[in-house]
Write a protein that holds these residues in place. Structure first.
Motif, PDB file in Angstrom:
ATOM      1  N   HIS A 148       0.892  -1.169   0.000  1.00  0.00           N
ATOM      2  CA  HIS A 148       0.000   0.000   0.000  1.00  0.00           C
ATOM      3  C   HIS A 148       0.925   1.213   0.000  1.00  0.00           C
ATOM      4  O   HIS A 148       1.516   1.551   1.017  1.00  0.00           O
ATOM      5  CB  HIS A 148      -0.884  -0.011   1.248  1.00  0.00           C
ATOM      6  CG  HIS A 148      -1.798   1.166   1.316  1.00  0.00           C
ATOM      7  ND1 HIS A 148      -2.948   1.261   0.566  1.00  0.00           N
ATOM      8  CD2 HIS A 148      -1.726   2.326   2.019  1.00  0.00           C
ATOM      9  CE1 HIS A 148      -3.541   2.413   0.813  1.00  0.00           C
ATOM     10  NE2 HIS A 148      -2.818   3.079   1.685  1.00  0.00           N
ATOM     11  N   TRP A 156      -3.936   5.646   7.458  1.00  0.00           N
ATOM     12  CA  TRP A 156      -4.507   5.097   6.213  1.00  0.00           C
ATOM     13  C   TRP A 156      -5.901   4.526   6.481  1.00  0.00           C
ATOM     14  O   TRP A 156      -6.837   4.736   5.712  1.00  0.00           O
ATOM     15  CB  TRP A 156      -3.615   3.983   5.648  1.00  0.00           C
ATOM     16  CG  TRP A 156      -2.207   4.402   5.320  1.00  0.00           C
ATOM     17  CD1 TRP A 156      -1.745   5.669   5.111  1.00  0.00           C
ATOM     18  CD2 TRP A 156      -1.072   3.539   5.182  1.00  0.00           C
ATOM     19  NE1 TRP A 156      -0.403   5.646   4.844  1.00  0.00           N
ATOM     20  CE2 TRP A 156       0.041   4.357   4.880  1.00  0.00           C
ATOM     21  CE3 TRP A 156      -0.885   2.159   5.275  1.00  0.00           C
ATOM     22  CZ2 TRP A 156       1.328   3.832   4.673  1.00  0.00           C
ATOM     23  CZ3 TRP A 156       0.387   1.630   5.071  1.00  0.00           C
ATOM     24  CH2 TRP A 156       1.479   2.459   4.776  1.00  0.00           C
ATOM     25  N   ARG A 185      -9.251   5.940   4.977  1.00  0.00           N
ATOM     26  CA  ARG A 185      -9.505   5.095   3.801  1.00  0.00           C
ATOM     27  C   ARG A 185      -8.585   5.510   2.647  1.00  0.00           C
ATOM     28  O   ARG A 185      -9.032   5.839   1.537  1.00  0.00           O
ATOM     29  CB  ARG A 185     -10.977   5.157   3.381  1.00  0.00           C
ATOM     30  CG  ARG A 185     -11.910   4.746   4.501  1.00  0.00           C
ATOM     31  CD  ARG A 185     -13.353   4.730   4.070  1.00  0.00           C
ATOM     32  NE  ARG A 185     -13.561   3.793   2.989  1.00  0.00           N
ATOM     33  CZ  ARG A 185     -14.602   3.830   2.161  1.00  0.00           C
ATOM     34  NH1 ARG A 185     -15.528   4.759   2.306  1.00  0.00           N
ATOM     35  NH2 ARG A 185     -14.720   2.956   1.203  1.00  0.00           N
ATOM     36  N   GLY A 192      -5.894   5.764  -0.370  1.00  0.00           N
ATOM     37  CA  GLY A 192      -5.729   5.101  -1.663  1.00  0.00           C
ATOM     38  C   GLY A 192      -4.251   4.866  -1.907  1.00  0.00           C
ATOM     39  O   GLY A 192      -3.423   5.742  -1.655  1.00  0.00           O
ATOM     40  N   THR A 227      -7.664  -0.802  -4.401  1.00  0.00           N
ATOM     41  CA  THR A 227      -7.258   0.601  -4.492  1.00  0.00           C
ATOM     42  C   THR A 227      -7.153   1.247  -3.117  1.00  0.00           C
ATOM     43  O   THR A 227      -6.241   2.004  -2.851  1.00  0.00           O
ATOM     44  CB  THR A 227      -8.258   1.394  -5.344  1.00  0.00           C
ATOM     45  OG1 THR A 227      -9.562   1.184  -4.802  1.00  0.00           O
ATOM     46  CG2 THR A 227      -8.218   0.961  -6.794  1.00  0.00           C
ATOM     47  N   HIS A 228      -8.112   0.945  -2.245  1.00  0.00           N
ATOM     48  CA  HIS A 228      -8.120   1.555  -0.912  1.00  0.00           C
ATOM     49  C   HIS A 228      -7.601   0.568   0.127  1.00  0.00           C
ATOM     50  O   HIS A 228      -7.728  -0.644  -0.029  1.00  0.00           O
ATOM     51  CB  HIS A 228      -9.550   1.977  -0.528  1.00  0.00           C
ATOM     52  CG  HIS A 228     -10.016   3.213  -1.228  1.00  0.00           C
ATOM     53  ND1 HIS A 228     -10.704   3.180  -2.412  1.00  0.00           N
ATOM     54  CD2 HIS A 228      -9.896   4.520  -0.904  1.00  0.00           C
ATOM     55  CE1 HIS A 228     -10.983   4.421  -2.793  1.00  0.00           C
ATOM     56  NE2 HIS A 228     -10.499   5.251  -1.896  1.00  0.00           N
ATOM     57  N   HIS A 247      -9.704   9.769  -2.140  1.00  0.00           N
ATOM     58  CA  HIS A 247      -8.858   9.185  -1.101  1.00  0.00           C
ATOM     59  C   HIS A 247      -8.224  10.209  -0.165  1.00  0.00           C
ATOM     60  O   HIS A 247      -7.504   9.828   0.745  1.00  0.00           O
ATOM     61  CB  HIS A 247      -7.778   8.288  -1.726  1.00  0.00           C
ATOM     62  CG  HIS A 247      -6.911   8.977  -2.730  1.00  0.00           C
ATOM     63  ND1 HIS A 247      -7.121   8.864  -4.083  1.00  0.00           N
ATOM     64  CD2 HIS A 247      -5.844   9.788  -2.595  1.00  0.00           C
ATOM     65  CE1 HIS A 247      -6.206   9.571  -4.726  1.00  0.00           C
ATOM     66  NE2 HIS A 247      -5.423  10.155  -3.851  1.00  0.00           N
TER      67      HIS A 247
END
Ligand SMILES: Cc1cc2nc3c(=O)[nH]c(=O)nc-3n(C[C@H](O)[C@H](O)[C@H](O)COP(=O)(O)OP(=O)(O)OC[C@H]3O[C@@H](n4cnc5c(N)ncnc54)[C@H](O)[C@@H]3O)c2cc1C
Length: 525
Positions: free
Chosen positions: A193, A206, A210, A212, A220-221, A482
């Motif tokens: 990530h 993060w 949430r 990205g 993606t998230h 994001h």
């Protein structure tokens, strides 16, 4: 408490490491690319000792004193996030709302005691991970509390358990990106990530926003990696059950993902991991214009190929980030796998792009991909240097369905240029890229560079941003894909969020945080 100095020192006013900040020679080169009449002498960086900081209004009990500090340097460094408006206010020495104290808990038990003490003393508590919020998420702006405590979680940074069989790990929420990855590496695993802020943001941040990350599609998230969460609220502990998936009612994890520090302090999470990829392939593909690139990206997103990178840069972004001077939009396409060669997938994606008018670069784009990545990581430092030198430099992002994507990108560019012209007295630069893609939609990301007037920078940016957010709202796009809501997106989030759902959030808040001490003003009142 003693302030521990590591070898490298974080900037208290801007992005990243102090020793990596843009130096004078580099700054001159950068401002040389701006219209000369935009450029001003760089705003000086004030000395922390010269700042007018209010004395702390509270003291913690002796038992908590060893993990708390009122050191001015630490207080100012925890006052703001890292948006353009934060950097400017820090450089101006505006610290009227600095937290009274900063706590560095090392255990959940200490967090519990800090929350109890805060509830008893009417102290607002702002959970703080890496402080990379760009939406006012870590900045207290209220006036209903007797004091403010910034709760820095970075000492909770261990990988507690690795389940190799299920390919998951239990990780403490204060782990910064590089710390977390370095602790997974010996197991041959990775969370993979990688937000742009990776180096200076934490797992807890993060999860709470949430965030990205690296992958253009599918994961993606950060939400997509969560098996279970552990959260301490003033009312007590929430521990969710570790499951690969579950249909047992509304997901309790989902209540806390994106809760931005308002419902509890996330202390640990079980996360799904990846094996480290060994097969990688990437290619640059250019298009006559951004709209043609968008069509190709949609076709790739709907093909089931799931590229790990599918970043479309408009003409200006391509020139700035990859040095291309041919006036074409560029798609940076990448595939990776720990298991199988990915060249066939790349070849098919390139075929699709070519069928939509793209021209594939003749060679593998490791060079241009690498060039793009280093420009990408250097950008926040560059932003600070340009901000000090007379330019408004900021980004905003959104998500919308494919049906509105092309219209949205065009309308945002035109509307934001009009706002810049009105606010700054002349047009600026508005660039666009696509960061994440879905079969049914896309996440466009915009960068604004405009001329500022010293002393009015924040108000000028706020007006431009409001115009942009109004357009997004009118087109029923998201106020963020994001970057989260924080305090800066509240007006538009309030319009986007269903009214009945807000009542549910308020009810959850009054149950979990009955004294309303956790990050007041974020998400809802
Ligand atoms: C240069 C730059 C690039 C960025 N790139 C990206 C990107 O690529 N993708 C992306 O998603 N975002 C990006 N961001 C935004 C930011 O990095 C993310 O929102 C990130 O998730 C914040 O993490 P953090 O640890 O810094 O959290 P902080 O900024 O410290 O906090 C953010 C919010 O989360 C809350 N919070 C933090 N930790 C906890 C916890 N343990 N429990 C409960 N609440 C908590 C805070 O109270 C606050 O509301 C970028 C920001 C900058 C400045």
């Amino acid at each position: 408490m003693t302030v521990v100095r590591t070898e490298r020192i974080r900037s208290w006013w801007g992005w990243g490491w102090q020793d990596a900040a843009v130096g004078e020679a580099e700054r001159k080169g950068l401002v040389g690319r701006l219209p000369p009449h935009w450029v001003a002498d760089p705003m000086p960086v004030p000395r922390v000792d010269d700042l007018d900081l209010r004395p702390p209004r509270v003291r913690t009990p002796d038992s908590l004193a060893p993990i708390c500090t009122a050191h001015p340097h630490v207080r100012v460094a925890h006052t703001y996030g890292k948006a353009y408006r934060d950097v400017i206010r820090a450089l101006r020495g505006e610290f009227a709302r600095a937290p009274d104290l900063v706590a560095f808990p090392e255990t959940e038990e200490q967090i519990g005691r800090l929350l109890d003490w805060a509830g008893d003393t009417g102290t607002a508590v702002i959970p703080y991970g890496g402080g990379s919020s760009v939406v006012g998420g870590v900045e207290y702006r209220g006036d209903g509390h007797d004091a403010v405590l910034s709760l820095d979680l970075t000492r909770l940074d261990r990988v507690l358990e690795v389940d190799r069989t299920s390919r998951a790990a239990l990780i403490q929420a204060g782990a910064l990106g590089p710390v977390l990855e370095s602790r997974l590496a010996p197991h041959g695993l990775t969370l993979r990530h990688f937000p742009q802020s990776f180096e200076f943001s934490t797992l807890g941040g993060w999860l709470a926003t949430r965030a990205g990350g690296h992958f253009a599609m599918r994961h993606t998230h950060i939400d997509d990696f969560v098996e279970a969460l552990r959260v301490i609220s003033p009312s007590g502990l929430t521990q969710t059950r570790r499951l690969p998936s579950s249909g047992a009612g509304p997901s309790p994890d989902r209540l806390f993902l994106g809760s931005e520090g308002t419902l509890g302090v996330i202390t640990e999470a079980w996360l799904r991991l990846q094996d480290r990829p060994v097969h990688k392939a990437s290619r640059g593909i250019s298009f006559g214009d951004f709209a043609a690139g968008l069509d190709a990206v949609r076709a790739i997103a709907q093909s089931g190929l799931d590229p790990s990178n599918c970043r479309l840069l408009d003409e200006a972004e391509a020139a700035i980030n990859t040095g291309r001077a041919d006036g074409r939009a560029v798609l940076v396409l990448g595939f990776e796998s720990a298991d199988h060669p990915v060249d066939p997938a790349l070849a098919r994606a390139v075929e699709i792009a070519e069928a939509h008018g793209g021209t594939a670069d003749p060679k593998s784009t490791q060079d241009s991909v690498g060039g793009w990545r280093s420009a990408f990581l250097r950008m926040p430092y560059v932003r600070d240097a340009l901000a000090r030198s007379g330019a408004i430099v900021e980004t905003f992002e959104t998500a919308c369905t494919w049906r509105t994507a092309a219209e949205l990108c065009a309308t945002v560019r035109t509307g934001v240029q009009a706002a810049i012209t009105e606010v700054c007295g002349e047009p600026g630069i508005v660039t666009a890229r696509v960061t994440h893609v879905y079969p049914d939609g896309v996440a466009p990301y915009f960068t604004v560079i405009a001329r500022s007037r010293r002393g009015s920078e924040v108000q000028m940016w706020d007006q431009i941003k409001a115009a942009a957010s109004d357009i997004l709202d009118r087109l029923e796009a998201s106020v963020t894909h994001h970057h989260a809501v924080g305090r800066d997106h509240r007006r538009w989030y309030d319009a986007q969020r269903p009214h009945e759902y807000c009542k549910v959030l308020r009810a959850a808040k009054s149950s979990l945080d009955p004294h309303g001490i956790l990050n007041p003003g974020v998400l809802f009142d």
